[in-house]
Design an enzyme around this catalytic site. Structure first.
Site, short mmCIF file in Angstrom:
data_model
loop_
_atom_site.label_atom_id
_atom_site.label_comp_id
_atom_site.label_asym_id
_atom_site.label_seq_id
_atom_site.Cartn_x
_atom_site.Cartn_y
_atom_site.Cartn_z
N ARG A 51 39.85 47.45 43.46
CA ARG A 51 40.35 46.11 43.78
C ARG A 51 41.50 45.76 42.83
O ARG A 51 41.75 46.49 41.88
CB ARG A 51 39.22 45.08 43.67
CG ARG A 51 38.62 44.98 42.28
CD ARG A 51 37.57 43.89 42.19
NE ARG A 51 36.86 43.96 40.94
CZ ARG A 51 35.86 43.15 40.60
NH1 ARG A 51 35.44 42.23 41.44
NH2 ARG A 51 35.27 43.27 39.44
N GLU A 102 39.76 36.20 38.65
CA GLU A 102 39.95 36.85 37.34
C GLU A 102 41.32 37.52 37.25
O GLU A 102 41.43 38.75 37.14
CB GLU A 102 38.83 37.85 37.06
CG GLU A 102 37.50 37.18 36.82
CD GLU A 102 36.44 38.11 36.23
OE1 GLU A 102 36.61 39.34 36.30
OE2 GLU A 102 35.45 37.59 35.68
N CYS A 149 52.03 45.72 34.61
CA CYS A 149 52.52 46.79 35.47
C CYS A 149 53.90 47.19 34.96
O CYS A 149 54.68 46.33 34.52
CB CYS A 149 52.60 46.30 36.91
SG CYS A 149 53.42 47.46 38.00
N GLU A 167 31.04 32.22 36.76
CA GLU A 167 30.21 33.41 36.96
C GLU A 167 29.43 33.70 35.69
O GLU A 167 29.95 33.56 34.58
CB GLU A 167 31.08 34.65 37.23
CG GLU A 167 31.79 34.68 38.53
CD GLU A 167 32.59 35.98 38.69
OE1 GLU A 167 32.25 37.00 38.04
OE2 GLU A 167 33.57 35.97 39.45
N TRP A 209 28.40 47.12 34.35
CA TRP A 209 29.67 47.71 33.91
C TRP A 209 29.72 48.02 32.42
O TRP A 209 30.76 48.40 31.93
CB TRP A 209 30.84 46.83 34.34
CG TRP A 209 30.61 45.35 34.22
CD1 TRP A 209 30.24 44.50 35.23
CD2 TRP A 209 30.73 44.53 33.05
NE1 TRP A 209 30.12 43.21 34.76
CE2 TRP A 209 30.41 43.20 33.43
CE3 TRP A 209 31.05 44.79 31.71
CZ2 TRP A 209 30.42 42.14 32.52
CZ3 TRP A 209 31.05 43.73 30.81
CH2 TRP A 209 30.75 42.43 31.21
N GLU A 261 28.93 47.52 42.93
CA GLU A 261 28.15 46.58 42.12
C GLU A 261 26.70 46.45 42.58
O GLU A 261 26.06 45.44 42.36
CB GLU A 261 28.87 45.21 42.10
CG GLU A 261 30.18 45.36 41.35
CD GLU A 261 30.96 44.08 41.18
OE1 GLU A 261 31.58 43.89 40.11
OE2 GLU A 261 30.97 43.27 42.12
N HIS A 283 24.33 45.59 39.87
CA HIS A 283 24.57 44.33 39.17
C HIS A 283 23.52 43.35 39.68
O HIS A 283 23.29 43.24 40.88
CB HIS A 283 25.97 43.83 39.51
CG HIS A 283 26.46 42.72 38.64
ND1 HIS A 283 25.90 41.47 38.66
CD2 HIS A 283 27.45 42.68 37.72
CE1 HIS A 283 26.55 40.70 37.79
NE2 HIS A 283 27.49 41.42 37.20
C1 GLA Z 1 33.74 39.76 37.56
C2 GLA Z 1 34.23 39.55 38.97
C3 GLA Z 1 33.15 39.60 39.99
C4 GLA Z 1 32.16 40.69 39.68
C5 GLA Z 1 31.61 40.48 38.30
C6 GLA Z 1 30.54 41.47 37.91
O1 GLA Z 1 33.39 38.62 36.93
O2 GLA Z 1 34.93 38.34 39.11
O3 GLA Z 1 33.72 39.83 41.25
O4 GLA Z 1 32.79 41.93 39.74
O5 GLA Z 1 32.67 40.62 37.40
O6 GLA Z 1 30.09 41.21 36.61
#
Ligand code: GLA
Length: 679
Positions: A124, A163, A171, A319, A327, A367, A370
């Site tokens: 992504r 994020e 880049c 979040e 991760w 994920e 997660h």
């Molecule tokens: C980031 C991303 C989410 C997800 C979380 C997992 O915060 O914004 O999309 O990938 O990490 O911890």
């Protein structure tokens, strides 16, 4: 009540997000599941007390399966279900992960490393932030979205991107190079001005034309420091321009809907203070590390940055994980009570929303391990029980929403200085912005003294004490403001290697730190960084050990509070204090060990009359306060694993324990939380 009822008007030109209660919820990715599951999602969300979800973050490929061909049908149904259930939507602009067709059609949107290696699609954020193709396509999608959902009753807030700079912070491709040259032209006007700012006479780097300038790609040795600094500024700006391009569409089509984006904590590539000027509410993603017993202190500093970036207004914890992440090298679940404690910590430090990544744990994809609010094992699980209990609990204290924290102590942080500090070719490569900030933050946190963390251009007069951990880069103007602050009665604490270089990373001449010499009452003649593992003794009113850094200080009015007790600088000042104007300026020419730092900071803030919220706070207990709407609330958070009793100056009622009588002391179990209604 619809989401629109919670938005404040925009008649003042400022859109604020003012929820009537603390929000609870998380990222909702219904596209991972067949539609039959959606009805159950809504039912369980209601059971868990969910009031808000962030939807659509990675949905671009599904809503625009082919270039220019949109399929919002399924998303209409998602919005409809949420709206019918009274769940508000923080609607993502869906632009964080371009679909495969876009990079196939336009491989030039893919980012490149400093070595010229292309980063391929398949994960992504595979886009170059300067790419006009990416920005145009993103904006086109946002126009569709905004037009389609402008009047939707569930739409409460826009969530732009996701994020920024997490996976593509910088880049070095040709598109970026051209954009960098444009940016430099705007900044400097002429190539002569650029040459002067970058000190390009050094190593024969003088440019005859902007066209000769490149990004700081991998070079034989140290790239020009100001080129690197400007590239960090430019890269932050390129991301910001992506955000602003989308924001412009949203402002045009939905002028009353507030916008935000979720930042990462202590994220060097993105300056949260700068971005906050374009956000109606600030938002942070924070993932505590359960294996780190001090994770809450790192979190506390990040929470303070987020709140202060937004000028002290309530912010959103956008979040966090309900349990383990996937991760880190080894991913610990959150032990019982930790998720509740750390969620309350965000509220205690000013958040008006506690949200998670994500609602339902993925079955496939990167994920799948997660944690999520609804785990693989379903609802008969510790995680779902803890999540639901927290959702119910947050619903009981709507009066906390909109209240604010206040602080008498400010720590200064500056992303520009961070970018310049951690380059090579400095006296020591061991200086870390984040570590130094936390070392200065910790003594206040432990003492129960609330802190703001603010950029250097903030008004300082309201603070009793201003702490400057290590602002290597400092403009004359900032130095003058700090000097005036002390002259007018403020208390200032400055640590080593501060005020050394100007905005172009050119040394302020005349003895370090030249622009602060007057206020500090000293001159640093030579830096003497310490070798790895080496320690130096401190003697005087404060004694103990220090490490990392030392320097040869000549006093020019300041008094030595401690001198170096051994090594090459034996007998020379290490910690100093200077009465200046109506105020006081302290200076540390070394890094005292944590115990000495605590003693030193206790003394500095006692002199500044910056008191803790509560006297005699037991170790491991965090105390904060929020105020507003005729109420004052004291939050007590026991980050320890054993019970702790906190004595209160007055009788108070624990809002989280409605059966309990008002009391003059609270016993918090390990990882316990109390929210007291203070008189
Ligand atoms: C980031 C991303 C989410 C997800 C979380 C997992 O915060 O914004 O999309 O990938 O990490 O911890």
């Amino acid at each position: 009540m619809t989401a629109a009822d919670h938005r404040s008007g925009s008649s003042s030109g400022i859109r604020t997000f003012e929820p009537a209660r603390l929000h609870f919820g998380g990222d909702y990715n219904p596209e991972h599941w067949p539609e039959e599951v959606w009805a159950e999602d809504i039912r369980l969300m209601k059971e868990a007390g969910v009031t808000m979800v962030t939807a659509g973050i990675f949905s671009w490929g599904l809503v625009e399966p082919r270039p220019g061909s949109y399929d919002f049908g399924w998303f209409d149904r998602v919005m409809g279900h949420l709206g019918d259930a009274g769940i508000q939507v923080c609607l993502a602009t869906m632009t964080a992960s371009p679909p495969p067709w876009l990079s196939r059609q336009h491989p030039e949107i893919l980012p490149e490393t400093a070595d010229g290696v292309r980063k391929w699609p398949g994960s992504r954020q595979h886009y170059c932030p300067s790419s006009p193709v990416y920005r145009t396509r993103a904006v086109r999608l946002v126009e569709q979205l905004a037009t389609r959902y402008a009047e939707h009753p569930a739409l409460a807030l826009w969530h732009i991107g996701n994020e920024y700079g997490c996976s593509n912070p910088v880049c070095y491709c040709e598109v970026s190079a051209a954009d960098f040259r444009r940016w430099l032209r705007e900044r400097y006007g002429t190539v002569e001005a650029l040459n002067a700012a970058w000190s390009t006479t050094f190593w024969s780097q003088r440019y005859g034309d902007f066209e000769e300038v490149l990004p700081p790609r991998t070079a034989p040795t140290h790239a020009n420091p100001t080129q690197q600094l400007d590239y960090a500024r430019f890269s932050d700006d390129a991301l910001l321009q992506c955000y602003l391009a989308e924001r412009e569409v949203l402002r045009r089509i939905t002028p009353d809907v507030p916008v935000t984006t979720n930042h990462m904590p202590h994220h060097k590539p993105v300056d949260p203070f700068r971005w906050a000027a374009y956000e109606d509410v600030t938002a942070l993603d924070y993932y505590q590390e359960p294996y780190d017993s001090e994770t809450h202190i790192d979190a506390a500093a990040a929470f303070d940055v987020t709140r202060c970036a937004g000028g002290g207004r309530p912010w959103l914890l956008m979040e966090q994980a309900p349990g383990a992440v996937n991760w880190r090298a080894r991913n610990s679940p959150k032990p019982p009570g930790a998720m509740r404690l750390w969620s309350w910590q965000a509220v205690a430090q000013g958040a008006d929303a506690v949200l998670y990544f994500q609602w339902r744990q993925s079955q496939g994809g990167a994920e799948k391990f997660h944690s999520a609010m609804v785990p693989h094992a379903g609802t008969d699980t510790r995680i779902f029980r803890e999540v639901s209990a927290l959702g119910q609990e947050l619903a009981t204290v709507p009066q906390l929403a909109g209240t604010r924290c206040s602080s008498e102590v400010a720590l200064l942080a500056d992303w520009n200085s961070w970018w310049a500090l951690e380059q090579g070719s400095h006296p020591s490569s061991a200086l870390s912005h984040r570590e130094t900030l936390l070392r200065h933050y910790r003594p206040f946190f432990d003492a129960g003294v609330p802190c703001d963390i603010v950029p250097p251009d903030r008004a300082l007069s309201g603070y009793r004490l201003v702490v400057v951990p290590n602002l290597y880069l400092m403009s004359e103007e900032t130095a003058e403001r700090l000097t005036a602050y002390v002259r007018d009665g403020g208390h200032l604490f400055v640590s080593y290697f501060t005020g050394i270089a100007d905005e172009c990373d050119r040394v302020h001449l005349g003895g370090y730190p030249a622009p602060l010499r007057e206020v500090l009452g000293l001159r640093v003649e030579e830096f003497w960084p310490l070798d790895e593992g080496a320690r130096v003794l401190l003697r005087g009113e404060l004694s103990g050990q220090a490490d990392l850094w030392s320097e040869a200080i000549d006093l020019e009015g300041a008094r030595a509070v401690a001198t170096f007790g051994d090594g090459e600088l034996t007998g020379r000042p290490a910690l100093t204090r200077h009465a200046f104007g109506d105020g006081m300026a302290w200076y540390a020419g070394t890094r005292p060990e944590p115990g000495v730092m605590r003693t030193l900071m206790d003394r500095v803030r006692e002199e500044a009359c910056a008191a803790p919220l509560l006297a005699d706070l037991p170790p491991g207990v965090q105390a904060t306060a929020r105020e507003g709407g005729d109420g004052r609330y004291l939050f007590l958070l026991n980050h320890g694993e054993t019970a702790a009793t906190v004595t209160l100056p007055h009788l108070a009622r624990n809002l989280l324990d409605p059966g309990a009588e008002p009391a003059a002391a609270v016993t918090l179990p390990g990882r316990g939380v109390a929210v007291l209604s203070a008189p």
